[in-house]
Design a protein around this motif. Structure first.
Motif, short mmCIF file in Angstrom:
data_model
loop_
_atom_site.label_atom_id
_atom_site.label_comp_id
_atom_site.label_asym_id
_atom_site.label_seq_id
_atom_site.Cartn_x
_atom_site.Cartn_y
_atom_site.Cartn_z
N THR A 95 0.83 -1.20 0.00
CA THR A 95 0.00 0.00 0.00
C THR A 95 0.86 1.26 0.00
OG1 THR A 95 -1.69 -1.19 1.25
CG2 THR A 95 -1.87 1.20 1.20
N LEU A 96 0.47 2.23 -0.79
CA LEU A 96 1.19 3.49 -0.87
C LEU A 96 0.42 4.56 -0.08
CD1 LEU A 96 3.62 4.91 -2.19
CD2 LEU A 96 2.15 5.49 -4.11
N ASP A 97 0.96 4.96 1.07
CA ASP A 97 0.30 5.97 1.89
C ASP A 97 1.19 7.21 1.99
OD1 ASP A 97 2.33 5.23 3.61
OD2 ASP A 97 1.03 4.08 4.95
N SER A 98 0.73 8.17 2.79
CA SER A 98 1.46 9.45 2.88
C SER A 98 2.87 9.28 3.43
CB SER A 98 0.67 10.43 3.76
OG SER A 98 -0.60 10.68 3.22
N SER A 99 3.01 8.48 4.49
CA SER A 99 4.34 8.28 5.11
C SER A 99 5.29 7.64 4.12
CB SER A 99 4.21 7.40 6.36
OG SER A 99 3.38 8.01 7.30
N ARG A 100 4.80 6.64 3.41
CA ARG A 100 5.66 5.94 2.47
C ARG A 100 6.02 6.83 1.29
NH1 ARG A 100 4.48 0.27 -0.26
NH2 ARG A 100 6.62 -0.35 -0.63
N LEU A 152 16.63 10.33 -15.24
CA LEU A 152 15.38 9.59 -15.37
C LEU A 152 15.13 8.73 -14.14
CD1 LEU A 152 15.33 8.42 -19.09
CD2 LEU A 152 13.53 9.72 -17.94
N ALA A 153 13.87 8.68 -13.71
CA ALA A 153 13.50 7.82 -12.59
C ALA A 153 12.28 7.01 -12.98
CB ALA A 153 13.21 8.66 -11.35
N ILE A 154 12.34 5.71 -12.74
CA ILE A 154 11.22 4.83 -13.03
C ILE A 154 10.55 4.43 -11.72
CG2 ILE A 154 10.50 2.63 -14.04
CD1 ILE A 154 12.99 2.76 -15.82
N ILE A 155 9.27 4.70 -11.60
CA ILE A 155 8.50 4.26 -10.43
C ILE A 155 7.66 3.07 -10.87
CG2 ILE A 155 6.77 4.89 -8.72
CD1 ILE A 155 7.63 7.77 -8.97
N ASP A 156 8.01 1.89 -10.35
CA ASP A 156 7.33 0.67 -10.75
C ASP A 156 6.27 0.31 -9.71
OD1 ASP A 156 7.19 -1.78 -12.50
OD2 ASP A 156 7.64 -2.73 -10.58
N ILE A 157 5.01 0.28 -10.12
CA ILE A 157 3.90 0.01 -9.20
C ILE A 157 3.30 -1.38 -9.45
CG2 ILE A 157 3.35 2.45 -8.93
CD1 ILE A 157 0.99 2.03 -10.83
N THR A 158 4.11 -2.28 -10.01
CA THR A 158 3.62 -3.64 -10.25
C THR A 158 3.13 -4.28 -8.96
OG1 THR A 158 5.21 -3.88 -12.07
CG2 THR A 158 4.22 -5.90 -11.19
N GLY A 159 3.83 -4.00 -7.86
CA GLY A 159 3.48 -4.62 -6.59
C GLY A 159 2.46 -3.87 -5.77
N VAL A 160 1.91 -2.78 -6.31
CA VAL A 160 0.86 -2.03 -5.60
C VAL A 160 -0.48 -2.68 -5.92
CG1 VAL A 160 -0.27 0.20 -5.35
CG2 VAL A 160 2.20 0.10 -5.70
N PRO A 161 -1.18 -3.21 -4.94
CA PRO A 161 -2.40 -3.98 -5.22
C PRO A 161 -3.53 -3.18 -5.83
CG PRO A 161 -2.17 -3.59 -2.85
CD PRO A 161 -0.90 -3.15 -3.49
#
Length: 288
Positions: free
Chosen positions: A180-185, A204-213
Motif C-alpha cells: 500500500t502506498l500511503d502518505s508516510s511511504r 530519469l527515474a522509473i517508479i514501478d507500481i507492479t506490486g501495488v495492489p
C-alpha cells in the motif's frame, strides 16, 4: 525536611548493604530467568537506584511531588533502567516488579528500627510506599515511551527497506513499489529518490507500481506529488506496472496522468528510458 523523609534517609544510609542484599533476594525470587550475569546486572542497578534515592532525599525531595527537581537524578536513573531493560526485550512488568521488590527490605528496616513506635512506623511506611510506587510507575511510563520509539524506528526502517532506489543504468534510477502506498511511504520515497538523483546526477527515474495492489485517488495523488518533486529536480519520470485493471481504475476515477510516461512493465520502461538517453539496444547474435 519532614520527619518521615528524614527517617527514610537514615534507614537507607545506615542499612544500605542489608537493604541491597534483601532487595536482590526478593527480586530474584520473583524472577523466572535469573542467571549469574543477571544477578550482577541487578546488583549494579539496585546500587545505582539506592544511591540516586539517597541523593534525592538529601536534597529535600518530597515523595508526594515526584516532579520536583530534587528527584531528577532518580528519575533519570529509573529512565535508564527502563530503557535498558526494554532494549533487552524485558517487559514493563519485569522492571516494575524489580522496583517494587525494594519495599520489603525497607519495611523490614522500619519494623526493626522503629519497634514500639507505631505512629512513626505508619508514617514511614506510608512515605516509603508512596515513593516506591511512584518509582515503579515512572519505569512503566518510560518503558511505554521507549517501546513506542523502538516501534516507530522499526517502522521507519521497514519503510526505507521496502522502498529501495536502484540504479538500473547510467542516469536511470528505479523504485519498485510493493504494498500500500500511503502518505508516510510517499514521503520516504520522495526523500530517498530525490537524494539519489542528486548523488548520481540521474536524469530519469522509473517508479514501478507492479506490486501495488490497488490504485485509488489517494494513491494517484501520491504518485503525482512524487513525479512533481522529481521534475523540480530537473529529472523526468516513467511509471511502470500499469496493469489493465489499474488502467481502467485510473480512467474511471478521472485521474489525469497526461504528460507522464507510463508503461505496462519495468522492462518496457527501461527500454523507453534508454531510448530517451540516446542508447540503442540490439542483439548481436541469435539465441540458441
Amino acid at each position: 525536611m519532614a520527619q518521615e523523609t528524614q527517617t527514610v534517609l537514615q534507614l537507607v544510609t545506615q542499612h544500605e548493604e542489608q537493604i541491597l542484599t534483601e532487595w536482590l533476594q526478593e527480586a530474584g525470587s520473583a524472577s523466572t530467568r535469573l542467571t549469574d550475569a543477571n544477578r550482577r546486572a541487578m546488583r549494579g542497578e539496585a546500587e545505582e537506584l539506592l544511591h540516586a534515592l539517597r541523593k534525592a532525599l538529601q536534597a529535600g525531595g518530597d515523595p508526594d511531588n515526584f516532579q520536583q527537581p530534587a528527584w531528577a537524578p532518580l528519575r533519570q536513573t529509573l529512565e535508564g533502567l527502563s530503557r535498558s531493560r526494554a532494549a533487552q526485550g524485558q517487559s514493563a512488568g519485569d522492571t516494575s516488579v524489580f522496583v517494587l521488590a525494594f519495599k520489603r527490605p525497607l519495611f523490614a528496616a522500619i519494623q526493626r528500627d522503629l519497634a514500639g513506635q507505631a505512629d512513626r512506623q505508619m508514617a514511614a511506611v506510608w512515605t516509603l510506599s508512596t515513593l516506591v510506587d511512584r518509582m515503579a510507575q515512572w519505569t512503566v511510563t518510560t518503558y511505554q515511551q521507549t517501546r513506542e520509539e523502538i516501534i516507530k524506528r522499526q517502522q521507519q526502517d521497514l519503510l526505507e527497506l521496502s522502498t529501495p532506489v536502484i540504479k538500473l543504468f547510467e542516469g536511470v534510477l528505479a523504485v519498485p513499489m510493493i504494498g500500500t502506498l500511503d502518505s508516510s511511504r510517499t514521503q520516504v520515497v520522495m526523500e530517498t529518490l530525490l537524494q539519489r538523483i542528486v548523488e548520481t546526477g540521474s536524469r530519469l527515474a522509473i517508479i514501478d507500481i507492479t506490486g501495488v495492489p490497488t490504485v485509488d485517488t489517494l494513491v494517484a495523488q501520491h504518485l503525482l506529488k512524487t513525479v512533481s518533486a522529481i521534475r523540480l529536480m530537473g529529472a523526468e519520470c516513467i511509471i511502470s506496472g500499469i496493469r489493465p485493471q489499474i488502467a481502467q481504475t485510473i480512467v474511471h476515477l478521472g485521474i489525469d496522468l497526461q504528460g507522464i510516461a507510463s508503461k505496462s512493465s519495468l522492462a518496457d520502461a527501461l527500454e523507453l528510458a534508454m531510448e530517451q538517453q540516446g542508447f540503442v539496444i540490439s542483439r548481436t547474435r541469435q539465441g540458441a
